[in-house]
Design a protein around this motif. Structure first.
Motif, short mmCIF file in Angstrom:
data_model
loop_
_atom_site.label_atom_id
_atom_site.label_comp_id
_atom_site.label_asym_id
_atom_site.label_seq_id
_atom_site.Cartn_x
_atom_site.Cartn_y
_atom_site.Cartn_z
N UNK A 191 -28.37 5.85 17.01
CA UNK A 191 -28.34 7.31 16.90
C UNK A 191 -26.97 7.90 17.27
N UNK A 192 -26.10 7.08 17.82
CA UNK A 192 -24.79 7.56 18.28
C UNK A 192 -23.84 7.69 17.10
N UNK A 193 -23.30 8.88 16.89
CA UNK A 193 -22.40 9.11 15.77
C UNK A 193 -21.09 9.70 16.29
N UNK A 194 -20.00 9.05 15.98
CA UNK A 194 -18.68 9.43 16.46
C UNK A 194 -17.81 9.76 15.25
N UNK A 195 -17.20 10.95 15.20
CA UNK A 195 -16.35 11.28 14.06
C UNK A 195 -14.98 10.60 14.17
N UNK A 196 -14.40 10.30 13.05
CA UNK A 196 -13.01 9.85 13.07
C UNK A 196 -12.09 11.06 12.94
N UNK A 197 -10.92 10.94 13.54
CA UNK A 197 -9.91 11.97 13.36
C UNK A 197 -9.08 11.67 12.12
N UNK A 198 -8.29 12.65 11.72
CA UNK A 198 -7.31 12.46 10.65
C UNK A 198 -5.94 12.73 11.27
N UNK A 205 0.84 -1.19 0.00
CA UNK A 205 0.00 0.00 0.00
C UNK A 205 0.88 1.25 0.00
N UNK A 206 0.94 2.00 -1.11
CA UNK A 206 1.76 3.22 -1.13
C UNK A 206 1.08 4.35 -0.36
N UNK A 207 1.86 5.07 0.43
CA UNK A 207 1.32 6.18 1.23
C UNK A 207 1.40 7.49 0.45
N UNK A 208 0.47 8.39 0.73
CA UNK A 208 0.50 9.70 0.08
C UNK A 208 1.68 10.52 0.56
N UNK A 213 -9.83 6.25 12.50
CA UNK A 213 -10.04 5.27 11.42
C UNK A 213 -9.63 5.84 10.07
N UNK A 214 -8.50 6.55 10.06
CA UNK A 214 -8.08 7.26 8.86
C UNK A 214 -7.09 6.48 8.01
N UNK A 215 -6.81 5.21 8.37
CA UNK A 215 -5.75 4.46 7.72
C UNK A 215 -5.81 4.47 6.20
N UNK A 216 -7.00 4.26 5.65
CA UNK A 216 -7.13 4.23 4.19
C UNK A 216 -7.00 5.62 3.58
N UNK A 217 -7.30 6.66 4.36
CA UNK A 217 -7.17 8.03 3.85
C UNK A 217 -5.71 8.42 3.67
N UNK A 249 -3.01 4.88 -2.92
CA UNK A 249 -3.82 3.96 -3.72
C UNK A 249 -4.38 2.89 -2.80
N UNK A 250 -5.69 2.67 -2.86
CA UNK A 250 -6.39 1.72 -2.02
C UNK A 250 -6.89 0.58 -2.90
N UNK A 251 -6.52 -0.66 -2.61
CA UNK A 251 -6.99 -1.77 -3.45
C UNK A 251 -8.45 -2.15 -3.21
N UNK A 252 -9.09 -1.49 -2.26
CA UNK A 252 -10.48 -1.82 -1.92
C UNK A 252 -11.30 -0.55 -1.79
N UNK A 253 -12.60 -0.74 -1.74
CA UNK A 253 -13.51 0.36 -1.39
C UNK A 253 -14.43 -0.15 -0.29
N UNK A 254 -15.01 0.77 0.44
CA UNK A 254 -15.88 0.37 1.54
C UNK A 254 -16.38 1.59 2.29
N UNK A 255 -16.32 1.54 3.61
CA UNK A 255 -16.74 2.66 4.45
C UNK A 255 -15.85 3.86 4.17
N UNK A 256 -16.47 5.02 4.01
CA UNK A 256 -15.73 6.29 3.87
C UNK A 256 -16.21 7.24 4.96
N UNK A 257 -15.62 8.44 5.00
CA UNK A 257 -15.94 9.39 6.07
C UNK A 257 -16.20 10.76 5.47
N UNK A 258 -17.25 11.40 5.96
CA UNK A 258 -17.65 12.71 5.47
C UNK A 258 -16.61 13.75 5.90
N UNK A 259 -16.02 14.51 4.97
CA UNK A 259 -14.98 15.47 5.33
C UNK A 259 -15.49 16.65 6.14
N UNK A 260 -16.79 16.89 6.16
CA UNK A 260 -17.34 18.00 6.95
C UNK A 260 -17.61 17.60 8.39
#
Length: 351
Positions: free
Chosen positions: A126-133, A10-13, A307-311, A315-326
């Motif tokens: 109803x519980x929503x927790x944001x992920x950090x970057x 997995x190459x990092x940005x 949970x920012x590992x894929x961000x 290049x990510x070889x998979x797709x799945x859960x993403x996170x709203x940037x706002x």
């Protein structure tokens, strides 16, 4: 059930640095368990710091394939993930490898029932927790550049015991009003943690993660007594047996499913932490959307999330859960299981 293991690099940005290491590529193993037309996916990042090596670990995973082949989806439906893991003999495997199998089986189990995994668990919908970057440790100018290039509602800042740690936070604060989590990665002394906690709180830091080396329990006891910020355990809480030890010396724990062996032990750790009055965070390694999509199923059970590992990947070889940037909130795909799907042919370098 058939098991295949696919290595990927997995190459990092950007180069990712902590007090432990610096890397630009993250090797990982993606496990696929196939049964009755369904695929379950799991992941084991090959983190060098933990002594993991792709070819050796691939062989260890493939060694359980014959036992797994003797089972089918009815065994998974009857006994659940835990029983299948026992039957295929995973007790001696490294927890990162157990995690990959645990997640792949959870994914398969949920797909069998046609539902997203988290919806099969008892959670507060109803519980929503944001992920950090995460902004990795680097020269201040580079950390500022990364923060400005990636606007996000909450950041984790990696520090490491340098004389400029407080200056880093002050400089970053000039460019965002977002809350900060600070991860010292065992790089501080007790005195530093206590003295820095006040100025850090004034600068909008929410908590400090693992300020001291794991062996310094006496120092950590002083920190929790005198610091004005909550202090969460990371390296000090890797397995189920560590949760009890954190009570009284930490405010909470950061659970990584690869370190504890999967979603089953992670959920037991969450329940035990709650019973001890500890806050709970779930973190990640540098991993693809396969791993992140699994961890994201825990979000309604948490206080904080990383949970920012894929961000962090180029290049990510998979797709799945993403996170709203706002908001930083999870966006779950309309897919059963964890929601992770490989975007590429299931063959990585050397696979």
């Amino acid at each position: 059930m058939q098991l295949t293991v696919h290595p990927f690099d997995l190459p990092l940005r950007d180069a990712f640095r902590t007090t432990h290491e610096s890397r630009t590529v993250q090797p990982t193993l993606i496990v696929r368990i196939h049964a009755d037309g369904l695929d379950g996916l799991g992941e084991a990042p090959m983190t060098r710091y933990y002594g993991l090596e792709s070819q050796r670990c691939k062989g260890e995973l493939e060694a359980v394939a014959p036992a797994l082949a003797a089972l089918d989806l009815r065994d998974l439906a009857r006994g659940g993930v835990g029983e299948v893991l026992k039957r295929i003999g995973t007790e001696t495997l490294n927890p990162f490898l157990r995690c990959a199998l645990d997640v792949a089986l959870h994914d398969l189990w949920a797909k069998q029932q046609g539902k997203r995994l988290g919806l099969l668990w008892d959670q507060d919908r109803l519980r929503r927790i944001p992920t950090c970057y995460t902004i990795g440790l680097a020269p201040i100018e580079e950390m500022v550049r990364k923060l400005r290039a990636f606007p996000w509602p909450v950041y984790k800042i990696k520090l490491g015991g340098g004389a400029d740690d407080l200056d880093i936070i002050r400089k970053l604060r000039e460019h965002t009003d977002a809350p900060f989590y600070v991860d010292a990665n065992t790089g501080w002394t007790a005195r530093q943690a206590i003295e820095l906690s006040g100025p850090l709180r004034e600068l909008g830091v929410v908590f400090i993660e693992q300020p001291l080396p794991t062996a310094d329990r006496a120092g950590q006891a002083e920190v929790i007594k005198h610091a004005v910020l909550p202090v969460l355990a990371d390296e000090s809480c890797q397995t189920e047996g560590d949760v009890e030890k954190c009570a009284g010396v930490f405010s909470g724990i950061n659970i990584k499913i690869v370190k504890c062996g999967g979603l089953l032990p992670a959920r037991r750790m969450i329940a035990r932490a709650r019973s001890l009055g500890l806050q709970v965070m779930a973190g990640c390694m540098t991993e693809s959307s396969v791993g992140i999509s699994a961890i994201a199923q825990l979000l309604p059970e948490l206080d904080y999330a990383d949970m920012d590992g894929a961000m962090l990947l180029a290049e990510d070889p998979a797709r799945g859960v993403t996170f709203d940037p706002l908001t930083g909130y999870a966006r779950y795909p309309d897919e059963p299981g964890t929601g992770a799907v490989l975007k590429v042919a299931t063959r990585g370098p050397g696979g």
